[in-house]
Write a protein that holds these residues in place. Structure first.
Motif, PDB file in Angstrom:
ATOM      1  N   ILE A  41      -1.622  65.438 145.080  1.00  0.00           N
ATOM      2  CA  ILE A  41      -1.692  64.941 143.703  1.00  0.00           C
ATOM      3  C   ILE A  41      -2.374  65.963 142.797  1.00  0.00           C
ATOM      4  O   ILE A  41      -1.953  66.170 141.653  1.00  0.00           O
ATOM      5  CB  ILE A  41      -2.403  63.575 143.653  1.00  0.00           C
ATOM      6  N   GLN A  42      -3.395  66.648 143.293  1.00  0.00           N
ATOM      7  CA  GLN A  42      -4.070  67.670 142.494  1.00  0.00           C
ATOM      8  C   GLN A  42      -3.151  68.852 142.215  1.00  0.00           C
ATOM      9  O   GLN A  42      -3.152  69.396 141.104  1.00  0.00           O
ATOM     10  CB  GLN A  42      -5.340  68.145 143.195  1.00  0.00           C
ATOM     11  N   ILE A  43      -2.362  69.250 143.194  1.00  0.00           N
ATOM     12  CA  ILE A  43      -1.407  70.344 142.984  1.00  0.00           C
ATOM     13  C   ILE A  43      -0.357  69.931 141.961  1.00  0.00           C
ATOM     14  O   ILE A  43       0.001  70.708 141.066  1.00  0.00           O
ATOM     15  CB  ILE A  43      -0.764  70.768 144.326  1.00  0.00           C
ATOM     16  N   LEU A  44       0.138  68.700 142.062  1.00  0.00           N
ATOM     17  CA  LEU A  44       1.096  68.182 141.084  1.00  0.00           C
ATOM     18  C   LEU A  44       0.477  68.150 139.690  1.00  0.00           C
ATOM     19  O   LEU A  44       1.128  68.505 138.699  1.00  0.00           O
ATOM     20  CB  LEU A  44       1.555  66.787 141.495  1.00  0.00           C
ATOM     21  N   PHE A  45      -0.789  67.772 139.604  1.00  0.00           N
ATOM     22  CA  PHE A  45      -1.503  67.729 138.331  1.00  0.00           C
ATOM     23  C   PHE A  45      -1.616  69.124 137.716  1.00  0.00           C
ATOM     24  O   PHE A  45      -1.388  69.306 136.520  1.00  0.00           O
ATOM     25  CB  PHE A  45      -2.888  67.116 138.554  1.00  0.00           C
ATOM     26  N   ILE A  46      -1.930  70.107 138.521  1.00  0.00           N
ATOM     27  CA  ILE A  46      -2.042  71.485 138.033  1.00  0.00           C
ATOM     28  C   ILE A  46      -0.687  71.992 137.539  1.00  0.00           C
ATOM     29  O   ILE A  46      -0.593  72.633 136.490  1.00  0.00           O
ATOM     30  CB  ILE A  46      -2.619  72.404 139.126  1.00  0.00           C
ATOM     31  N   LEU A  47       0.380  71.686 138.279  1.00  0.00           N
ATOM     32  CA  LEU A  47       1.717  72.101 137.856  1.00  0.00           C
ATOM     33  C   LEU A  47       2.105  71.442 136.534  1.00  0.00           C
ATOM     34  O   LEU A  47       2.673  72.094 135.651  1.00  0.00           O
ATOM     35  CB  LEU A  47       2.744  71.771 138.938  1.00  0.00           C
ATOM     36  N   VAL A  84       3.061  73.468 133.082  1.00  0.00           N
ATOM     37  CA  VAL A  84       4.361  73.253 132.436  1.00  0.00           C
ATOM     38  C   VAL A  84       4.179  72.641 131.050  1.00  0.00           C
ATOM     39  O   VAL A  84       4.862  73.033 130.094  1.00  0.00           O
ATOM     40  CB  VAL A  84       5.268  72.369 133.324  1.00  0.00           C
ATOM     41  N   LEU A  85       3.242  71.722 130.907  1.00  0.00           N
ATOM     42  CA  LEU A  85       2.989  71.101 129.609  1.00  0.00           C
ATOM     43  C   LEU A  85       2.488  72.135 128.601  1.00  0.00           C
ATOM     44  O   LEU A  85       2.930  72.146 127.451  1.00  0.00           O
ATOM     45  CB  LEU A  85       1.973  69.967 129.761  1.00  0.00           C
ATOM     46  N   THR A  86       1.634  73.025 129.037  1.00  0.00           N
ATOM     47  CA  THR A  86       1.141  74.081 128.153  1.00  0.00           C
ATOM     48  C   THR A  86       2.272  74.986 127.698  1.00  0.00           C
ATOM     49  O   THR A  86       2.387  75.322 126.512  1.00  0.00           O
ATOM     50  CB  THR A  86       0.061  74.912 128.866  1.00  0.00           C
ATOM     51  N   VAL A  87       3.127  75.386 128.617  1.00  0.00           N
ATOM     52  CA  VAL A  87       4.242  76.282 128.284  1.00  0.00           C
ATOM     53  C   VAL A  87       5.213  75.599 127.321  1.00  0.00           C
ATOM     54  O   VAL A  87       5.660  76.206 126.340  1.00  0.00           O
ATOM     55  CB  VAL A  87       4.965  76.742 129.568  1.00  0.00           C
ATOM     56  N   ILE A  88       5.521  74.338 127.564  1.00  0.00           N
ATOM     57  CA  ILE A  88       6.485  73.640 126.718  1.00  0.00           C
ATOM     58  C   ILE A  88       5.927  73.422 125.314  1.00  0.00           C
ATOM     59  O   ILE A  88       6.648  73.547 124.326  1.00  0.00           O
ATOM     60  CB  ILE A  88       6.911  72.308 127.358  1.00  0.00           C
ATOM     61  N   VAL A  89       4.652  73.119 125.213  1.00  0.00           N
ATOM     62  CA  VAL A  89       4.052  72.949 123.886  1.00  0.00           C
ATOM     63  C   VAL A  89       4.090  74.271 123.119  1.00  0.00           C
ATOM     64  O   VAL A  89       4.369  74.302 121.920  1.00  0.00           O
ATOM     65  CB  VAL A  89       2.609  72.410 124.008  1.00  0.00           C
ATOM     66  N   LEU A  90       3.844  75.371 123.801  1.00  0.00           N
ATOM     67  CA  LEU A  90       3.885  76.668 123.135  1.00  0.00           C
ATOM     68  C   LEU A  90       5.303  77.085 122.750  1.00  0.00           C
ATOM     69  O   LEU A  90       5.488  77.875 121.824  1.00  0.00           O
ATOM     70  CB  LEU A  90       3.259  77.742 124.030  1.00  0.00           C
ATOM     71  N   ALA A 106       3.360  64.407 129.181  1.00  0.00           N
ATOM     72  CA  ALA A 106       2.066  63.916 128.716  1.00  0.00           C
ATOM     73  C   ALA A 106       1.742  62.563 129.363  1.00  0.00           C
ATOM     74  O   ALA A 106       0.590  62.318 129.753  1.00  0.00           O
ATOM     75  CB  ALA A 106       2.058  63.801 127.204  1.00  0.00           C
ATOM     76  N   ILE A 107       2.741  61.716 129.494  1.00  0.00           N
ATOM     77  CA  ILE A 107       2.530  60.431 130.164  1.00  0.00           C
ATOM     78  C   ILE A 107       2.169  60.653 131.630  1.00  0.00           C
ATOM     79  O   ILE A 107       1.236  60.035 132.158  1.00  0.00           O
ATOM     80  CB  ILE A 107       3.780  59.535 130.026  1.00  0.00           C
ATOM     81  N   GLY A 108       2.890  61.563 132.298  1.00  0.00           N
ATOM     82  CA  GLY A 108       2.571  61.893 133.684  1.00  0.00           C
ATOM     83  C   GLY A 108       1.176  62.480 133.828  1.00  0.00           C
ATOM     84  O   GLY A 108       0.440  62.154 134.761  1.00  0.00           O
ATOM     85  N   PHE A 109       0.789  63.315 132.881  1.00  0.00           N
ATOM     86  CA  PHE A 109      -0.543  63.912 132.869  1.00  0.00           C
ATOM     87  C   PHE A 109      -1.619  62.827 132.791  1.00  0.00           C
ATOM     88  O   PHE A 109      -2.600  62.840 133.544  1.00  0.00           O
ATOM     89  CB  PHE A 109      -0.659  64.865 131.679  1.00  0.00           C
ATOM     90  N   MET A 110      -1.433  61.871 131.887  1.00  0.00           N
ATOM     91  CA  MET A 110      -2.428  60.809 131.726  1.00  0.00           C
ATOM     92  C   MET A 110      -2.499  59.911 132.957  1.00  0.00           C
ATOM     93  O   MET A 110      -3.590  59.551 133.406  1.00  0.00           O
ATOM     94  CB  MET A 110      -2.113  59.984 130.480  1.00  0.00           C
ATOM     95  N   VAL A 111      -1.338  59.563 133.515  1.00  0.00           N
ATOM     96  CA  VAL A 111      -1.319  58.685 134.688  1.00  0.00           C
ATOM     97  C   VAL A 111      -1.997  59.358 135.877  1.00  0.00           C
ATOM     98  O   VAL A 111      -2.826  58.751 136.555  1.00  0.00           O
ATOM     99  CB  VAL A 111       0.134  58.270 135.025  1.00  0.00           C
ATOM    100  N   SER A 154      -4.159  61.813 135.823  1.00  0.00           N
ATOM    101  CA  SER A 154      -5.590  61.991 135.590  1.00  0.00           C
ATOM    102  C   SER A 154      -6.354  60.690 135.812  1.00  0.00           C
ATOM    103  O   SER A 154      -7.470  60.704 136.341  1.00  0.00           O
ATOM    104  CB  SER A 154      -5.850  62.536 134.192  1.00  0.00           C
ATOM    105  N   ILE A 155      -5.766  59.560 135.458  1.00  0.00           N
ATOM    106  CA  ILE A 155      -6.404  58.270 135.729  1.00  0.00           C
ATOM    107  C   ILE A 155      -6.468  58.016 137.227  1.00  0.00           C
ATOM    108  O   ILE A 155      -7.501  57.575 137.753  1.00  0.00           O
ATOM    109  CB  ILE A 155      -5.660  57.129 134.993  1.00  0.00           C
ATOM    110  N   ILE A 156      -5.393  58.326 137.931  1.00  0.00           N
ATOM    111  CA  ILE A 156      -5.367  58.122 139.388  1.00  0.00           C
ATOM    112  C   ILE A 156      -6.429  58.985 140.070  1.00  0.00           C
ATOM    113  O   ILE A 156      -7.134  58.542 140.969  1.00  0.00           O
ATOM    114  CB  ILE A 156      -3.966  58.439 139.948  1.00  0.00           C
TER     115      ILE A 156
END
Length: 79
Positions: free
Chosen positions: A8-14, A18-24, A64-69, A71-73
């Motif tokens: 889960i931590q590796i998935l979170f880092i990925l 990806v979220l940073t790249v897409i926002v940029l 972003a939804i996946g990121f929040m979920v 991070s809560i987990i």
């Protein structure tokens, strides 16, 4: 359970990367200055959801939804 937490931590880092790249990759709001002269009524202005920019916005929302979920987990300390 420790292996699941690592996965889960590796998935979170990925997702973070990806979220940073897409926002940029997205255009800024100032890029839409053509709306002043009426250029927003073009084909690309009306169908922005079908363009590449629209797809990036949708993908950003899902990430972003996946990121929040995730991070809560990770903060529940269940693992």
């Amino acid at each position: 359970m420790a292996a699941l937490r690592i996965v889960i931590q590796i998935l979170f880092i990925l997702i973070c990367i990806v979220l940073t790249v897409i926002v940029l990759m997205q255009e800024g709001k100032s890029a839409g200055l053509g709306a002043i002269s009426g250029a927003a009524e073009t084909y690309w202005g009306k169908n922005k959801g079908r363009s590449m920019e629209g797809k990036l916005v949708k993908f950003t929302k899902y990430l972003a939804i996946g990121f929040m979920v995730i991070s809560i987990i990770l903060n529940l300390n269940v693992f």
